[in-house]
Structure formats: C-alpha cells, structure tokens
Write an enzyme that holds these catalytic residues in place. Structure first.
Site, PDB file in Angstrom:
ATOM      1  N   SER A  78       0.812  -1.220   0.000  1.00 24.65           N
ATOM      2  CA  SER A  78       0.000   0.000   0.000  1.00 24.65           C
ATOM      3  C   SER A  78       0.843   1.267   0.000  1.00 24.65           C
ATOM      4  O   SER A  78       0.302   2.369   0.035  1.00 24.65           O
ATOM      5  CB  SER A  78      -0.914   0.010   1.222  1.00 24.65           C
ATOM      6  OG  SER A  78      -0.155   0.113   2.409  1.00 24.65           O
ATOM      7  N   THR A 125      -1.374   2.919   3.360  1.00 26.74           N
ATOM      8  CA  THR A 125      -0.777   4.227   3.678  1.00 26.74           C
ATOM      9  C   THR A 125      -0.012   4.161   5.001  1.00 26.74           C
ATOM     10  O   THR A 125      -0.332   3.368   5.877  1.00 26.74           O
ATOM     11  CB  THR A 125      -1.841   5.346   3.783  1.00 26.74           C
ATOM     12  OG1 THR A 125      -2.553   5.413   2.561  1.00 26.74           O
ATOM     13  CG2 THR A 125      -1.245   6.709   4.089  1.00 26.74           C
ATOM     14  N   THR A 183       1.835   6.916   0.342  1.00 31.29           N
ATOM     15  CA  THR A 183       0.903   5.846  -0.045  1.00 31.29           C
ATOM     16  C   THR A 183       0.982   5.540  -1.533  1.00 31.29           C
ATOM     17  O   THR A 183       1.427   6.386  -2.329  1.00 31.29           O
ATOM     18  CB  THR A 183      -0.545   6.287   0.277  1.00 31.29           C
ATOM     19  OG1 THR A 183      -1.430   5.191   0.108  1.00 31.29           O
ATOM     20  CG2 THR A 183      -1.019   7.423  -0.618  1.00 31.29           C
ATOM     21  N   ARG A 196      -6.050   9.576 -10.343  1.00 32.17           N
ATOM     22  CA  ARG A 196      -6.776   9.873  -9.089  1.00 32.17           C
ATOM     23  C   ARG A 196      -5.779  10.216  -7.977  1.00 32.17           C
ATOM     24  O   ARG A 196      -4.775   9.540  -7.792  1.00 32.17           O
ATOM     25  CB  ARG A 196      -7.614   8.661  -8.678  1.00 32.17           C
ATOM     26  CG  ARG A 196      -8.373   8.822  -7.362  1.00 32.17           C
ATOM     27  CD  ARG A 196      -7.626   8.207  -6.207  1.00 32.17           C
ATOM     28  NE  ARG A 196      -8.429   8.150  -4.976  1.00 32.17           N
ATOM     29  CZ  ARG A 196      -7.919   7.863  -3.786  1.00 32.17           C
ATOM     30  NH1 ARG A 196      -6.637   7.599  -3.663  1.00 32.17           N
ATOM     31  NH2 ARG A 196      -8.677   7.818  -2.725  1.00 32.17           N
ATOM     32  N   GLY A 211      -5.456  10.954  -3.867  1.00 33.49           N
ATOM     33  CA  GLY A 211      -6.188  10.784  -2.608  1.00 33.49           C
ATOM     34  C   GLY A 211      -5.892  11.908  -1.630  1.00 33.49           C
ATOM     35  O   GLY A 211      -5.454  13.002  -2.009  1.00 33.49           O
ATOM     36  N   ASP A 212      -6.113  11.624  -0.366  1.00 32.53           N
ATOM     37  CA  ASP A 212      -5.916  12.634   0.683  1.00 32.53           C
ATOM     38  C   ASP A 212      -4.448  12.795   1.079  1.00 32.53           C
ATOM     39  O   ASP A 212      -4.045  13.842   1.585  1.00 32.53           O
ATOM     40  CB  ASP A 212      -6.724  12.254   1.931  1.00 32.53           C
ATOM     41  CG  ASP A 212      -6.327  10.881   2.466  1.00 32.53           C
ATOM     42  OD1 ASP A 212      -6.155   9.950   1.656  1.00 32.53           O
ATOM     43  OD2 ASP A 212      -6.180  10.738   3.690  1.00 32.53           O
ATOM     44  N   THR A 255      -5.340   7.734   7.188  1.00 33.96           N
ATOM     45  CA  THR A 255      -5.306   6.637   6.228  1.00 33.96           C
ATOM     46  C   THR A 255      -6.751   6.200   6.006  1.00 33.96           C
ATOM     47  O   THR A 255      -7.632   6.539   6.781  1.00 33.96           O
ATOM     48  CB  THR A 255      -4.497   5.423   6.739  1.00 33.96           C
ATOM     49  OG1 THR A 255      -5.078   4.967   7.955  1.00 33.96           O
ATOM     50  CG2 THR A 255      -3.065   5.769   7.012  1.00 33.96           C
ATOM     51  N   GLY A 256      -6.959   5.419   4.941  1.00 38.45           N
ATOM     52  CA  GLY A 256      -8.319   4.964   4.656  1.00 38.45           C
ATOM     53  C   GLY A 256      -8.899   5.714   3.475  1.00 38.45           C
ATOM     54  O   GLY A 256      -8.156   6.268   2.652  1.00 38.45           O
ATOM     55  N   GLY A 303      -9.719   8.163   1.159  1.00 38.68           N
ATOM     56  CA  GLY A 303      -9.209   9.520   1.057  1.00 38.68           C
ATOM     57  C   GLY A 303     -10.255  10.568   0.733  1.00 38.68           C
ATOM     58  O   GLY A 303     -10.181  11.704   1.198  1.00 38.68           O
TER      59      GLY A 303
HETATM   60  N1  ASP Z   1      -5.894   7.334   2.039  1.00 38.97           N
HETATM   61  C1  ASP Z   1      -5.355   6.697   0.877  1.00 38.97           C
HETATM   62  C2  ASP Z   1      -6.030   7.232  -0.350  1.00 38.97           C
HETATM   63  O1  ASP Z   1      -7.224   7.456  -0.316  1.00 38.97           O
HETATM   64  C3  ASP Z   1      -5.502   5.206   0.834  1.00 38.97           C
HETATM   65  C4  ASP Z   1      -5.378   4.473   2.109  1.00 38.97           C
HETATM   66  O2  ASP Z   1      -4.994   4.986   3.128  1.00 38.97           O
HETATM   67  O3  ASP Z   1      -5.677   3.293   2.088  1.00 38.97           O
HETATM   68  O4  ASP Z   1      -5.363   7.378  -1.334  1.00 38.97           O
END
Ligand code: ASP
Length: 352
Positions: free
Chosen positions: A92, A206, A224, A234, A236-237, A257-258, A260
């Site tokens: 990841s 991440t 990440t 794309r 992310g955050d 994380t998670g 985004g």
């Molecule tokens: N936050 C990350 C994103 O959305 C992905 C992740 O943390 O799993 O790109």
C-alpha cells in the site's frame, strides 16, 4: 533504551479516555497495560507511526536513532517513512504498492515541517520508490507546494533519483486477478483457477510518520500508493495538506489513512489539529474527525462501507488514534517511540 512493549504484545488504551465524553460503546477497562502506555506517553522527543507492533518497530528504528541523538527531525521522519516505501512486502506504500486500474503504480506523499510551516507534496508520481523524499525536496528546494505526475518525476530525476519499475510480481498478480474478476462479460477470462470471485473490498494502506523533537518542533509525512486499482490520475488525501497530513508547530500533527475522499471533504487532519489547539486530547480529536465523517454520510443516507483512521500527536508528546470501526474485533493501531522506549497500542473505534 527500555523496551516498554514486547513483540506480539499489543497494549490496549481503550479505557484511558474513560473520563472523556462517551463517543463509542467501548468498555472503559483500565488495565495495567493501559497504565503502562499512558505513563509512557507525554515525553519528548517522540516518533509516531500509524501501524502496530511489527511495522511500528521496523519503521521507527532508523528515525529514532536520529532523533534520540539530537539529529534533524526531517531526516528522522524521512528515514522512517522510507522503510515502508522501500519494502516490497507492503502493498500500500511505495515500491510493491498496488497499481491503478491500468496496472501502473502511482504514488502520493506529503511532508510538512512545523518551524517553517512549509509543506511539499507529490501526487501520481510514477517510477520513484521513495515519494516522501521527493516531497521533502519540494518543501526544501522549491517555492512550490505540490508537483504531480510527469513534472514530479522530472523534478525527482533532476535531484538524482532513479526511475525504476515499482510493480512487483506479487502486486501484478493481485492486479491481474482484480482485472479478470471485473466482469463476466468482457474479454478477460476468469483467473487461472477459473473461478470468478466477489469483488467487494479494495485493499487500503498508507503510512503516517509524525515526530516531535526535544525542542518541541513538529513534523510529519504521509506516503501511499493510494486506493488500489484507482482511475489513473486519481489523487487521494495523502498529498493534500489539511487532509492526509497537517502540522502546526504550536499544537502538534495529525495524519490519515483509509478512504481519502472522505478525509479530503472533511479536512480531517486540519480539523484534528484545530481541536487539539483548543486543548482536546489527540485520541478524542481523532474520534471527533471520525464522527464528522460518519455524521455527514448518515445525513446523506450513504452506506458507510469504508473506514478512515487518524493518528495524532501533540506538542507534549501525547499520542492518539481512532478509526471508523465496523466490528468489535477491529482495533486501530498506532506505535510510538520516546525516551522510555517503544509502545504499540490500540486506539479507539468510532462505531458505525
Ligand atoms: N488514504 C489513501 C487514499 O485514499 C488510501 C489508504 O490509506 O488506504 O489514497
């Protein structure tokens, strides 16, 4: 260095926040392990990693060597972030990360330094194993804040980085399985074993590395490979300041994380730092960021089938963590190293 925790020994701090307003249905059990984690907190310098025992130990080791000897805070967080970026076992982050829908690994990273309140970010960066190092160079060697795609890669090459293939065999096979499972109507036949599978759940990952040095200066990195099988381009955050990372030298730092998209639209990390500025404990602030995401989605009638996790540290060296949780078994993890040693602990779960 005193080893506060042993391998495979996860400290639960579930009850540490019993005095705070009830946000989850988590039982307030204060155990001796809990007290040990609480006692270990609040010392400087401190290095925080958004993972549990295993990755936390590996990740924090090189950064702590620098930090404990009074070295540069940015060197410390960068060396620690590089550990996961360079490790092909982690799918990841960095090298070995899962690719986009076309099988190309595109990386996002950010770096922010409290004393100058400057940040550097890279997004959709291809072919460079350590995007956090490039993000740091954007911070230190340019007057810009964010470089994306080809421009980010050209900048990295100018600074001597090698362009390499980031797609490991393991990641390629995972991607191929995903592609072959996309539809029973397209020209891609089922995976080698001939079985189409339910395609729910996209792997996430991440890593956030946050640090406060002995003088109370704060810095952070988020890095990440982003959402697995994303649409090319794309972002992310993680490379967005205020979303996947925020640092304020007067307050502390937070990282996410998670999913985004949810973190971006709630300015998650900025929100946590603002709450800590008002005196909120890092864990409580992380819970509030989870609450905000959940409430917005509930109001919109959207099914919350994703998760987001936040970690934070304040200037005093107190560490917090919380995540949107769907099952009681899920325990968000965070690890930190300070002069008392290494601690891996469970954060809070905001129940959906
Ligand atoms: N936050 C990350 C994103 O959305 C992905 C992740 O943390 O799993 O790109």
């Amino acid at each position: 260095m005193t080893q506060v925790s042993r391998r495979g020994f996860l400290k639960s701090v579930a009850g540490m926040w019993a005095a705070l307003p009830a946000v989850t249905a988590f039982p307030a059990i204060i155990t001796s392990k809990t007290r040990a984690a609480a006692r270990a907190m609040g010392k400087l310098p401190v290095l925080v990693c958004s993972r549990g025992e295993d990755w936390g130990t590996k990740t924090n080791a090189p950064g702590w060597e620098i930090l404990k000897n009074g070295g540069s805070l940015l060197d410390a967080i960068e060396k620690s972030a590089n550990v996961t970026e360079l490790d092909p076992e982690d799918m990841s982050v960095g090298y070995g990360g899962l690719p986009n829908e076309e099988g190309v690994v595109q990386l996002d990273a950010s770096c922010m330094y409290g004393p100058t309140h400057k940040a550097g970010c890279v997004a959709a960066l291809e072919g460079i194993k350590t995007p956090s190092s490039v993000a740091r160079l954007v911070l230190e060697r340019t007057d810009h804040m964010m470089l994306v795609g080809h421009g980010a890669q050209r900048f990295a090459i100018a600074h001597g980085f090698q362009v390499e293939n980031l797609l490991t065999e393991r990641a390629r096979l995972e991607w191929l399985k995903w592609k072959e499972n996309l539809s029973t109507e397209d020209d891609w036949l089922p995976p080698a074993d001939g079985v189409y599978r339910d395609r729910t759940g996209r792997p996430t990952g991440t890593i956030n590395v946050l640090g406060v040095d002995a003088q109370g200066n704060v810095a952070g990195i988020t890095t990440t490979s982003g959402l697995a099988y994303k649409i090319p381009g794309r972002i992310g955050d993680s490379p967005i300041i205020g979303a996947g990372l925020y640092v304020d030298n007067e307050v502390g730092a937070a990282g996410a994380t998670g999913r985004g998209e949810e973190v971006i639209r709630t300015c998650g990390s900025f929100y946590i730092v603002q709450l800590m500025r008002q005196g909120m404990h890092p864990t409580k602030a992380c819970l509030e960021a989870c609450r905000r995401i959940v409430e917005i989605n509930k109001r919109l009638g959207v099914k919350i089938d994703f998760t987001d996790k936040f970690v934070a540290v304040n200037k005093k060296g107190e560490v917090g963590c919380a995540a949107i949780g769907h099952t009681k078994e899920y325990k968000p993890e965070v690890a930190f190293t300070n002069p008392d040693g290494f601690v891996a602990m469970a954060g809070e779960r905001f129940e959906v």
